[in-house]
Scaffold this motif. Structure first.
Motif, PDB file in Angstrom:
ATOM      1  N   ALA A  31       0.821  -1.217   0.000  1.00  0.00           N
ATOM      2  CA  ALA A  31       0.000   0.000   0.000  1.00  0.00           C
ATOM      3  C   ALA A  31       0.849   1.259   0.000  1.00  0.00           C
ATOM      4  O   ALA A  31       0.444   2.303  -0.539  1.00  0.00           O
ATOM      5  N   ASP A  32       2.034   1.189   0.605  1.00  0.00           N
ATOM      6  CA  ASP A  32       2.921   2.352   0.633  1.00  0.00           C
ATOM      7  C   ASP A  32       3.598   2.578  -0.725  1.00  0.00           C
ATOM      8  O   ASP A  32       3.895   3.710  -1.102  1.00  0.00           O
ATOM      9  N   LEU A  33       3.840   1.485  -1.442  1.00  0.00           N
ATOM     10  CA  LEU A  33       4.614   1.569  -2.674  1.00  0.00           C
ATOM     11  C   LEU A  33       3.773   1.920  -3.894  1.00  0.00           C
ATOM     12  O   LEU A  33       4.275   2.570  -4.822  1.00  0.00           O
ATOM     13  N   VAL A  34       2.515   1.500  -3.905  1.00  0.00           N
ATOM     14  CA  VAL A  34       1.716   1.650  -5.128  1.00  0.00           C
ATOM     15  C   VAL A  34       1.427   3.103  -5.479  1.00  0.00           C
ATOM     16  O   VAL A  34       1.069   3.406  -6.624  1.00  0.00           O
ATOM     17  N   ASP A  35       1.550   4.007  -4.527  1.00  0.00           N
ATOM     18  CA  ASP A  35       1.275   5.421  -4.804  1.00  0.00           C
ATOM     19  C   ASP A  35       2.446   6.131  -5.470  1.00  0.00           C
ATOM     20  O   ASP A  35       2.349   7.322  -5.787  1.00  0.00           O
ATOM     21  N   HIS A  36       3.544   5.421  -5.695  1.00  0.00           N
ATOM     22  CA  HIS A  36       4.742   6.065  -6.225  1.00  0.00           C
ATOM     23  C   HIS A  36       5.207   5.366  -7.504  1.00  0.00           C
ATOM     24  O   HIS A  36       5.115   4.149  -7.637  1.00  0.00           O
ATOM     25  N   LEU A  37       5.717   6.163  -8.414  1.00  0.00           N
ATOM     26  CA  LEU A  37       6.195   5.668  -9.699  1.00  0.00           C
ATOM     27  C   LEU A  37       7.312   4.640  -9.495  1.00  0.00           C
ATOM     28  O   LEU A  37       8.260   4.882  -8.758  1.00  0.00           O
ATOM     29  N   GLN A  38       7.184   3.505 -10.160  1.00  0.00           N
ATOM     30  CA  GLN A  38       8.203   2.469 -10.099  1.00  0.00           C
ATOM     31  C   GLN A  38       8.921   2.399 -11.443  1.00  0.00           C
ATOM     32  O   GLN A  38       8.286   2.348 -12.500  1.00  0.00           O
TER      33      GLN A  38
END
Length: 306
Positions: free
Chosen positions: A192-199
């Motif tokens: 949930a913390d990672l999906v909001d940021h561009l990978q």
């Protein structure tokens, strides 16, 4: 006539120039000094120029001799290469060896192994390319390379023989000013913390990964064609991503990158990926390729992976 030139004369010329003395050249070549002097005299007669000034205590290269020395050395190098290649052909040694290496595997390991192989088989020409994800396997199956290093468990084929190398350690990283890095060192980051940021992710140039996203968590992704591009974009702060630890180590130590404790990707945000030596079952490796294979496996045993 120049057709009367011999390799022996040229070899004597180079020996005298390098030793600075007819006597020392004779000792180096295991000959009597008169034979060396005679060979130089004959060469000068064939070329129509004086190669050495003999007026002093030691022979000194003339202007013509200095100009021709480089050519003479080049001729000897080519002759020695011809001899080595002919010897290799008699032994069934490959004329050339083509390799395709996964971008996740450090090229320093390959260059060290190739250096050792070249000492044994100096006449074998090498063609080396790097590719991502399904690239090395595709190159093998298409016959574009004889030997490859693949990474990961997703790229297998029954026509390919594999031999395990040490694993590559992957770490999740971001630039120090990235929002995820500012959460604090060691703070556990879930999906949930990672999906909001561009990978930033590596694109597969082949169809092997079609319909699958390997290690991709964020719905927002930028796909790049190479690890250098991926590394640069992550370091610039545009997004987060995973890099091999060996590639990120210098930037981590210098503070240009920060490790993320992305628990969804492994303990402390780290995971390991197996690497494999590979070749086609129907294309047995030649002597040089087998030697390189053995060197890489031995290096793997000694160093315990990358």
């Amino acid at each position: 006539m120049l057709d009367a030139l011999t390799l022996d004369q040229i070899r004597v010329f180079v020996a005298v120039a390098e030793e600075g003395s007819f006597r020392q050249a004779a000792r180096r070549l295991s000959r009597v000094q008169s034979a060396v002097s005679h060979a130089i005299a004959n060469l000068e007669a064939e070329l129509g120029v004086a190669l050495f000034d003999r007026s002093g205590h030691k022979p000194v290269l003339t202007r013509a001799g200095t100009a021709l020395l480089e050519d003479a050395c080049g001729i000897l190098l080519k002759a020695d290469s011809l001899r080595a290649r002919a010897r290799g052909l008699g032994e069934g040694v490959e004329l050339s060896l083509s390799l395709c290496i996964d971008v996740l595997y450090p090229l320093t390991a390959i260059s060290d192994a190739l250096y050792q192989m070249r000492e044994i088989y100096p006449s074998v020409a090498i063609r080396l390319e790097t590719a991502a994800l399904g690239g090395p396997l595709t190159s093998l199956l298409d016959g574009r390379c004889q030997m490859a290093i693949t990474a990961g468990e997703d790229f297998r084929d029954p026509h390919i023989t594999l031999d395990a190398l040490g694993p590559v350690t992957f770490v999740a990283v971001a630039a120090p000013d990235h929002p995820l890095a500012k959460r604090g060192h060691g703070t556990p980051l879930g999906t949930a913390d990672l999906v909001d940021h561009l990978q930033i992710v590596q694109a597969d140039p082949t169809a092997w990964s079609e319909g699958r996203d390997i290690g991709v968590l964020s719905p927002g992704t930028w796909r790049v064609g190479g690890q250098e591009s991926k590394h640069a974009l992550i370091r610039s702060g545009l997004g987060w991503g995973r890099l091999p630890l060996w590639a990120a180590k210098e930037d981590l130590a210098a503070g240009r990158l920060v490790r993320l404790n992305a628990v969804a990707l492994g303990r402390d945000g780290a995971s390991v990926m197996g690497c494999y030596l590979a070749h086609r079952n129907d294309a047995p490796l030649g002597p040089a390729a087998r030697t390189l294979w053995r060197i890489l496996l031995q290096r793997n045993i000694e160093e315990g992976g990358v």
